[in-house]
Write a protein that holds these residues in place. Structure first.
Motif, mmCIF file in Angstrom:
data_model
loop_
_atom_site.group_PDB
_atom_site.id
_atom_site.type_symbol
_atom_site.label_atom_id
_atom_site.label_comp_id
_atom_site.label_asym_id
_atom_site.label_seq_id
_atom_site.Cartn_x
_atom_site.Cartn_y
_atom_site.Cartn_z
ATOM 1 N N HIS A 198 3.557 12.206 11.534
ATOM 2 C CA HIS A 198 4.583 11.530 10.755
ATOM 3 C C HIS A 198 4.702 12.220 9.411
ATOM 4 C CE1 HIS A 198 1.238 9.685 8.629
ATOM 5 N NE2 HIS A 198 0.804 9.132 9.752
ATOM 6 N N THR A 199 5.807 11.971 8.714
ATOM 7 C CA THR A 199 6.047 12.633 7.438
ATOM 8 C C THR A 199 6.314 11.598 6.349
ATOM 9 O OG1 THR A 199 8.442 12.846 7.787
ATOM 10 C CG2 THR A 199 7.052 14.614 8.635
ATOM 11 N N ALA A 200 6.313 12.092 5.093
ATOM 12 C CA ALA A 200 6.462 11.176 3.960
ATOM 13 C C ALA A 200 7.098 11.876 2.773
ATOM 14 C CB ALA A 200 5.089 10.617 3.554
ATOM 15 N N GLN A 201 7.530 11.051 1.845
ATOM 16 C CA GLN A 201 7.954 11.443 0.508
ATOM 17 C C GLN A 201 9.191 12.329 0.468
ATOM 18 O OE1 GLN A 201 3.972 12.639 -0.406
ATOM 19 N NE2 GLN A 201 3.535 10.749 -1.509
ATOM 20 N N GLY A 202 9.944 12.350 1.568
ATOM 21 C CA GLY A 202 11.226 13.034 1.582
ATOM 22 C C GLY A 202 11.162 14.494 1.207
ATOM 23 N N ASN A 208 11.930 10.663 6.244
ATOM 24 C CA ASN A 208 10.579 10.316 6.678
ATOM 25 C C ASN A 208 10.629 9.860 8.128
ATOM 26 O OD1 ASN A 208 9.609 10.741 4.000
ATOM 27 N ND2 ASN A 208 10.371 8.717 3.438
ATOM 28 N N MET A 209 9.926 10.562 8.993
ATOM 29 C CA MET A 209 10.052 10.340 10.426
ATOM 30 C C MET A 209 8.716 10.416 11.145
ATOM 31 S SD MET A 209 13.390 10.035 10.930
ATOM 32 C CE MET A 209 13.700 10.382 12.662
ATOM 33 N N VAL A 210 8.653 9.761 12.304
ATOM 34 C CA VAL A 210 7.628 10.002 13.316
ATOM 35 C C VAL A 210 8.141 11.110 14.223
ATOM 36 C CG1 VAL A 210 6.538 9.045 15.387
ATOM 37 C CG2 VAL A 210 6.680 7.668 13.302
ATOM 38 N N GLY A 228 10.892 4.261 4.615
ATOM 39 C CA GLY A 228 9.469 4.102 4.352
ATOM 40 C C GLY A 228 8.697 5.367 4.678
ATOM 41 N N GLY A 229 8.060 5.963 3.679
ATOM 42 C CA GLY A 229 7.252 7.143 3.929
ATOM 43 C C GLY A 229 5.956 6.776 4.620
ATOM 44 N N MET A 230 5.519 7.609 5.565
ATOM 45 C CA MET A 230 4.287 7.353 6.325
ATOM 46 C C MET A 230 3.276 8.401 5.913
ATOM 47 S SD MET A 230 6.370 6.626 9.833
ATOM 48 C CE MET A 230 7.584 7.842 9.302
ATOM 49 N N TRP A 231 2.361 8.052 5.013
ATOM 50 C CA TRP A 231 1.465 9.055 4.464
ATOM 51 C C TRP A 231 -0.004 8.676 4.535
ATOM 52 C CZ3 TRP A 231 0.108 7.752 -0.892
ATOM 53 C CH2 TRP A 231 0.950 6.802 -1.491
ATOM 54 N N GLY A 232 -0.393 8.050 5.650
ATOM 55 C CA GLY A 232 -1.815 7.886 5.942
ATOM 56 C C GLY A 232 -2.446 9.263 6.081
ATOM 57 N N MET A 244 1.226 4.703 18.772
ATOM 58 C CA MET A 244 0.719 5.254 17.528
ATOM 59 C C MET A 244 1.060 4.309 16.381
ATOM 60 S SD MET A 244 3.293 8.036 15.890
ATOM 61 C CE MET A 244 2.996 7.203 14.343
ATOM 62 N N TYR A 245 0.051 4.064 15.547
ATOM 63 C CA TYR A 245 0.197 3.134 14.423
ATOM 64 C C TYR A 245 -0.001 3.876 13.106
ATOM 65 C CZ TYR A 245 -0.262 -0.647 17.849
ATOM 66 O OH TYR A 245 -0.078 -1.493 18.906
ATOM 67 N N THR A 246 0.764 3.481 12.133
ATOM 68 C CA THR A 246 0.587 4.021 10.797
ATOM 69 C C THR A 246 1.174 3.056 9.782
ATOM 70 O OG1 THR A 246 0.912 5.972 9.402
ATOM 71 C CG2 THR A 246 2.771 5.299 10.760
ATOM 72 N N GLY A 247 0.672 3.124 8.555
ATOM 73 C CA GLY A 247 1.228 2.333 7.474
ATOM 74 C C GLY A 247 2.434 3.028 6.865
#
Length: 526
Positions: A198-202, A208-210, A228-232, A244-247
């Protein structure tokens, strides 16, 4: 390319090698569930860790980008090479580099640089401290049908999936389109021939995508939480059903309109189309307040089985830990976990240098008790108490809980809090020992005199000190060993890995450290 700074070579192969029981660490977090538990360790124990010492350190020539340099090491045993079976340590450099080191000595076996015709465009988000560019996702090592042969799967800066033979460093397939270039993907996870990230912060102006890559068909599926950015840090955790789970963070919680910021999402690959689809989600009851205060739910969860159920723990910058059932992580209304702890830290509601960051960890002891671990930054909350504590916590610590179930009611019961650590990072567990470290990083993103302008690499690098690695008794949190001043730089995203009597950590100055215990043959030598 590599300056070998010295090592202590083994006189005899480790006992695991003699008995064919070598342990591996093929993915960030140790397994697809991201438990951070090395179940096959035999050399390291509460009785042996006081003999730990620096076995070797190797200086790698990777060029840092912003505050990034090296990513967590991966370890594969009995790799078939031209010079015989080897245990290989794979280290990734942010500047599109892979390094293979001999686990016995730290000597460089090969280096591979990802070549590309892609050129970073002008504009877009980056480069900057949050969007450094380069390789930001820890690769994953996949075994093949041939014993001793492994494939490294990596996401290069240009967004392509690369496949590299671990024994040689050769790319064994052409680069394949995986995601847009110049983004910020997180650690890859591999399950049943499918890769997840997954990606984050544009970063790079990308959403931001899975992303889900099906290795059998070379098809890519994706799904996004609409902002929503996914940055676990350790990427997604995957359940036994392939979810798959992520915050998520950096966005509002508004599922009625397809917006899933500041919550936890479960995404699954459609077996026919290979597309990603949302199958579950959870939003804290105070998600709107979390968003307004920039208290993202940006932590990699850990999944485990206990008392006939598959459970999951996760957390966020607010500094609570959530216990959930993967059958329905938020219940019928998507807002009710099995349990949430009181605030562990972040009494001052700090968005940058307090709260829970990175990833969770979990393990089960010999008596069948299930433990949950979380790192946290900043002072312990004044109202939070644990039965065992080791003095005031100012900069961060590890908190341990026991998972309890009574009459159908679940809880995370506080067990202990470690001593103070300078920005405690995600721990790993091996044979009754918890390895944790204070990164020494300056994590402040704002200062009263210059505001958010402080969040620049030149300021934060100067404010960082050095990392310290600790070994703790997993039952009590008592310190058993420390690296002291042996690590001379700080660590950003360096992570911990453990296998076969060794613990690996790296630092911003490009040094990969290997700490460990001598085997029985060495200990008995005069």
């Amino acid at each position: 390319m590599l300056l070998w700074l010295g090592c202590l070579a083994y006189l005899n192969p480790p006992p695991q090698a003699q008995s064919g029981m070598l342990a591996d660490w093929l993915t960030d977090g140790g397994d697809v569930e991201r438990a951070a538990w090395q179940k096959n360790e035999r050399l390291l124990s509460t009785a042996s860790v006081n003999n730990m010492k620096l076995l070797w350190k190797a200086k790698l020539d990777n060029e840092p980008r912003q505050m990034h340099n090296l990513l967590p090491a991966l370890i594969a045993s009995n790799v078939t090479t031209a010079s015989g079976p080897k245990q290989i340590v794979l280290v990734t450099g942010v500047s599109d580099n892979l390094y293979a080191l001999d686990a016995e000595t730290g000597a460089l076996l090969w280096k591979h640089h990802f070549q590309t015709d892609w050129v970073p465009p002008a504009g877009g988000r980056g480069p900057g401290i949050l969007c450094p560019g380069g390789v930001t996702a820890t690769p994953v090592i996949g075994p093949t049908e041939t014993p001793g042969k492994y494939t490294v799967y990596a996401a290069a800066w240009d967004g392509t999936l690369r496949r590299v033979e671990l024994a040689t460093g050769d790319e064994i397939a052409p680069p394949a389109k995986f995601m847009p270039p110049n983004g910020k993907p997180y650690a890859l996870n591999l399950r049943n021939n499918v890769i997840y990230t997954h990606t984050a912060q544009g970063c790079g102006g990308n959403p931001n995508m899975v992303y889900i890559y099906d290795l059998a068909t070379d098809k890519v599926g994706s799904w996004g939480p609409a902002g929503g950015g996914m940055w676990g840090r350790t990427g997604p955790a995957i359940s036994s059903k392939g979810v798959m789970y992520t915050g998520t963070g950096d966005g509002r919680w508004d599922p009625e309109n397809g917006v899933y910021g500041n919550g936890i999402i479960g995404v699954m690959q459609d077996p026919e189309t290979k597309a990603g689809k949302l199958v579950d989600y959870y939003g804290p009851s105070n998600a709107e307040w979390l968003w307004k205060r920039d208290l993202d739910m940006q932590v990699t969860p850990a999944i485990f089985k206990y008392k006939g159920r598959e459970l999951m723990i996760d957390a966020g910058k607010e500094c609570r830990v959530y216990l959930m059932d993967t059958e329905s992580i938020g219940g019928d209304d998507h807002r009710m976990p099995l349990h949430r702890t009181p605030l562990i830290c972040n009494e001052e509601v700090n968005f940058a240098s307090a709260g829970i960051w990175g990833s969770m960890a979990t393990w089960e002891d010999a008596k069948g008790a299930r433990w949950a671990l979380t790192p946290f930054w900043g002072p312990k909350h004044s109202a939070f108490k644990a039965p065992i504590e080791y003095g005031p916590v100012k900069y961060g610590a590890i908190a341990a809980f026991k998972v309890e179930e009574k009459a159908g009611k679940w809880a995370l019961a506080p067990a202990w809090i470690s001593h103070d650590m300078n920005r405690a990072e995600p721990p790993v567990i091996a044979n009754g020992v918890i390895f944790a470290y204070g990164s020494g990083e300056d994590t402040d993103q704002a200062k009263f005199d210059i505001g958010l302008s402080y969040n620049r690499a030149e300021y934060r690098i100067k404010g960082s000190t050095h990392a310290v690695l600790y070994a703790l008794d997993a039952q009590t949190g008592k310190e058993l060993w420390s690296s002291g001043d042996q690590i001379t730089s700080w660590s950003h995203w360096g992570g911990l890995s453990v296998a076969n009597g060794r613990v690996y950590i790296n630092t911003f100055d490009g040094i990969q450290y290997c700490f460990g215990v001598k085997n029985a043959g060495e200990q008995s030598a005069p």
